[in-house]
Write an enzyme that holds these catalytic residues in place. Structure first.
Site, short mmCIF file in Angstrom:
data_model
loop_
_atom_site.label_atom_id
_atom_site.label_comp_id
_atom_site.label_asym_id
_atom_site.label_seq_id
_atom_site.Cartn_x
_atom_site.Cartn_y
_atom_site.Cartn_z
N LYS A 11 -0.01 53.09 -43.30
CA LYS A 11 -0.14 53.89 -44.52
C LYS A 11 -0.85 55.23 -44.23
O LYS A 11 -1.44 55.42 -43.15
CB LYS A 11 -0.90 53.07 -45.57
CG LYS A 11 -0.13 51.82 -46.04
CD LYS A 11 -0.90 51.05 -47.13
CE LYS A 11 -0.13 49.85 -47.62
NZ LYS A 11 -0.84 49.13 -48.71
N TYR A 51 7.89 50.07 -54.07
CA TYR A 51 6.91 49.19 -54.72
C TYR A 51 7.33 48.80 -56.14
O TYR A 51 6.47 48.44 -56.95
CB TYR A 51 5.53 49.86 -54.73
CG TYR A 51 4.77 49.71 -53.42
CD1 TYR A 51 4.40 48.44 -52.96
CD2 TYR A 51 4.40 50.80 -52.67
CE1 TYR A 51 3.69 48.29 -51.77
CE2 TYR A 51 3.68 50.66 -51.48
CZ TYR A 51 3.34 49.39 -51.04
OH TYR A 51 2.62 49.23 -49.87
N ASN A 114 -5.66 50.57 -47.79
CA ASN A 114 -5.85 49.43 -46.90
C ASN A 114 -4.98 49.45 -45.64
O ASN A 114 -4.63 48.41 -45.09
CB ASN A 114 -5.71 48.12 -47.67
CG ASN A 114 -4.34 47.91 -48.25
OD1 ASN A 114 -3.47 48.77 -48.13
ND2 ASN A 114 -4.12 46.77 -48.88
N HIS A 117 0.98 47.94 -44.48
CA HIS A 117 1.79 47.07 -45.34
C HIS A 117 2.59 46.14 -44.45
O HIS A 117 3.04 46.54 -43.37
CB HIS A 117 2.78 47.90 -46.18
CG HIS A 117 3.90 47.08 -46.75
ND1 HIS A 117 3.78 46.40 -47.93
CD2 HIS A 117 5.13 46.77 -46.26
CE1 HIS A 117 4.91 45.73 -48.15
NE2 HIS A 117 5.74 45.94 -47.16
N GLU A 128 13.24 45.16 -47.55
CA GLU A 128 12.39 46.28 -47.14
C GLU A 128 12.89 46.94 -45.86
O GLU A 128 12.81 48.16 -45.71
CB GLU A 128 10.95 45.78 -46.96
CG GLU A 128 10.30 45.42 -48.30
CD GLU A 128 8.88 44.89 -48.15
OE1 GLU A 128 8.26 44.60 -49.19
OE2 GLU A 128 8.38 44.78 -47.01
P1 RTP Z 1 1.12 45.18 -48.89
O1 RTP Z 1 2.23 44.81 -49.84
O2 RTP Z 1 0.75 46.65 -48.94
O3 RTP Z 1 1.37 44.70 -47.49
O4 RTP Z 1 -0.18 44.44 -49.31
P2 RTP Z 1 -0.33 42.95 -49.83
O5 RTP Z 1 0.99 42.22 -49.76
O6 RTP Z 1 -1.48 42.39 -49.10
O7 RTP Z 1 -0.71 43.21 -51.35
P3 RTP Z 1 0.22 43.28 -52.65
O8 RTP Z 1 -0.27 42.26 -53.60
O9 RTP Z 1 1.67 43.28 -52.28
O10 RTP Z 1 -0.17 44.70 -53.25
C1 RTP Z 1 0.43 45.89 -52.74
C2 RTP Z 1 -0.63 46.93 -52.55
O11 RTP Z 1 -1.15 47.32 -53.83
C3 RTP Z 1 -2.53 47.60 -53.71
N1 RTP Z 1 -3.30 46.73 -54.57
N2 RTP Z 1 -4.29 47.17 -55.27
N3 RTP Z 1 -6.49 47.39 -57.03
C4 RTP Z 1 -5.89 46.21 -56.85
O12 RTP Z 1 -6.26 45.21 -57.43
C5 RTP Z 1 -4.78 46.13 -55.95
N4 RTP Z 1 -4.09 45.04 -55.67
C6 RTP Z 1 -3.13 45.44 -54.79
C7 RTP Z 1 -2.94 47.37 -52.28
O13 RTP Z 1 -2.94 48.62 -51.60
C8 RTP Z 1 -1.86 46.48 -51.75
O14 RTP Z 1 -1.70 46.64 -50.37
MG MG Z 2 2.75 42.94 -50.61
#
Ligand code: RTP
Ligand code: MG
Length: 143
Positions: A11, A51, A114, A117, A128
């Site tokens: 990212k 997204y 973070n 991804h 994706e």
């Molecule tokens: P990613 O998709 O980026 O690999 O991350 P992930 O699966 O661990 O998390 P996901 O639930 O898919 O959420 C996508 C991205 O959204 C942001 N996020 N912010 N503020 C919040 O509560 C929150 N929750 C998620 C994060 O940047 C996350 O990577």
């Molecule tokens: Mg995710």
């Protein structure tokens, strides 16, 4: 476990920290092969499309703004159990909960910024990967 492919994005925060090589090294040491890669600066439309699954979530707008704040490095990773293996190397979404030695523990500053991804399952991995790469842009290893 079968060979799998997964989509990885480094990212804008991690690209700005100049740690692409460090992150690639973690993938390779973790048994993942980079079989396609490109750098690009996402448009708002692209980030919203990528997204779309999160469009009703409260963090959606911030997430899109962040993802278009600078270039990203996108790659397809291949290997045994690649989807789970990649997520293990990334660490938990919230860096405060990420295990020591994971990418997010070492490079992420917050749950919003973070660093990386990774696809979360076989179906999302397929979608994706196709979002960024034609089949012809993927180079499986022959040796
Ligand atoms: P990613 O998709 O980026 O690999 O991350 P992930 O699966 O661990 O998390 P996901 O639930 O898919 O959420 C996508 C991205 O959204 C942001 N996020 N912010 N503020 C919040 O509560 C929150 N929750 C998620 C994060 O940047 C996350 O990577
Ligand atoms: Mg995710």
């Amino acid at each position: 476990m079968a060979q799998e492919r997964t989509l990885s994005i480094i990212k804008p925060d991690a690209v700005a920290k100049n740690v692409i090589g460090d992150i690639y090294s973690r993938f390779e040491k973790g048994g993942l092969r980079i079989v396609a890669a490109r750098m690009l600066h996402l448009s708002r439309d692209q980030a919203e499309g990528f997204y779309a699954v999160h469009q009703e979530r409260p963090f959606f707008r911030d997430l899109v703004d962040f993802m278009i704040s600078g270039p990203v490095m996108v790659q397809v990773l291949e290997g045994d159990d690649a989807i789970r293996r990649h997520r293990d190397i990334m660490g938990a979404t919230n860096p405060k909960e990420a295990a020591p030695g994971t990418i997010r523990a070492d490079f992420a500053t917050s749950i919003d910024e973070n660093a990386v991804h990774g696809s979360d399952g076989p179906d999302t991995a397929k979608t994706e990967i196709a979002f960024f790469f034609d089949d012809s842009a993927i180079c499986p290893r022959t040796r």
